[in-house]
Design an enzyme around this catalytic site. Sequence first.
Site, PDB file in Angstrom:
ATOM      1  CG  HIS A 141       6.506   2.818  -1.206  1.00  0.00           C
ATOM      2  ND1 HIS A 141       6.713   3.702  -0.165  1.00  0.00           N
ATOM      3  CD2 HIS A 141       6.905   1.601  -0.740  1.00  0.00           C
ATOM      4  CE1 HIS A 141       7.226   3.033   0.872  1.00  0.00           C
ATOM      5  NE2 HIS A 141       7.340   1.758   0.541  1.00  0.00           N
ATOM      6  CD  GLU A 142       5.676  -1.947  -2.716  1.00  0.00           C
ATOM      7  OE1 GLU A 142       6.525  -2.845  -2.733  1.00  0.00           O
ATOM      8  OE2 GLU A 142       5.335  -1.370  -1.671  1.00  0.00           O
ATOM      9  CG  HIS A 155      10.594  -1.152  -1.445  1.00  0.00           C
ATOM     10  ND1 HIS A 155      11.454  -1.089  -0.394  1.00  0.00           N
ATOM     11  CD2 HIS A 155       9.372  -0.836  -0.948  1.00  0.00           C
ATOM     12  CE1 HIS A 155      10.778  -0.739   0.711  1.00  0.00           C
ATOM     13  NE2 HIS A 155       9.517  -0.565   0.389  1.00  0.00           N
ATOM     14  N   GLY A 207       1.631  -2.524   0.233  1.00  0.00           N
ATOM     15  CA  GLY A 207       2.574  -3.134  -0.705  1.00  0.00           C
ATOM     16  C   GLY A 207       3.727  -3.816  -0.008  1.00  0.00           C
ATOM     17  CB  CYS A 258       7.942   1.860   4.255  1.00  0.00           C
ATOM     18  SG  CYS A 258       8.891   0.524   3.520  1.00  0.00           S
ATOM     19  CG  LEU A 259       4.518  -3.368   5.350  1.00  0.00           C
ATOM     20  CD1 LEU A 259       4.228  -4.629   4.547  1.00  0.00           C
ATOM     21  CD2 LEU A 259       3.645  -3.314   6.594  1.00  0.00           C
ATOM     22  CD  GLN A 277       9.143  -3.840   1.946  1.00  0.00           C
ATOM     23  OE1 GLN A 277       8.331  -4.003   1.050  1.00  0.00           O
ATOM     24  NE2 GLN A 277       8.889  -3.080   2.992  1.00  0.00           N
TER      25      GLN A 277
HETATM   26 CO    CO Z   1       7.938   0.074   1.532  1.00  0.00          CO
END
Ligand code: CO
Length: 152
Positions: free
Chosen positions: A132-133, A136, A47, A90-91, A52
């Site tokens: 998770h998204e 964010h 995701g 997480c990226l 981000q």
């Molecule tokens: Co993330």
Amino acid sequence: MAILPIITYPNSILEKKTKKISDPKATEIKQLILGMLETLKNSGGVGLAAPQIGNSLRLSIIQIDGKTHILINPKFKYKSWKKIVIEEGCLSFPGVFFPVKRHSKVTIENLNKDGSKKIIKAEGLFAQALQHEIDHLDGILFISRKVKTKKS
Ligand code: CO
């Protein structure tokens, strides 16, 4: 569309609540989605949320089980009482993984690219990714949901 640089922690934009998208059909939103899709594909992640890549907008994408989900102004309609603990990454935190507690099932309301409403029911990994998204988009990072484990 080029691959966009992913913002890593710490950066204040990652902890800021995002703004709702007023026109999902706007050209700049379509362009942003295309860029995010390419960036996520290239990253190998599940995701990617707009903050981000430096856009504080209520937009996120998930690619799971060969399907792409575009989340525009998503909000929860239901969260199961039952929770599960699963490893998460997480990226914006390269190489960081730890267990996080998430609702095992969720239902969200989301907008389609044409602006129509859509209900998404999810469980397991997809439900985890949605939580998770959406976190964010509320400026909440997974480090704040880390499960404390007893030291052995
Ligand atoms: Co993330």
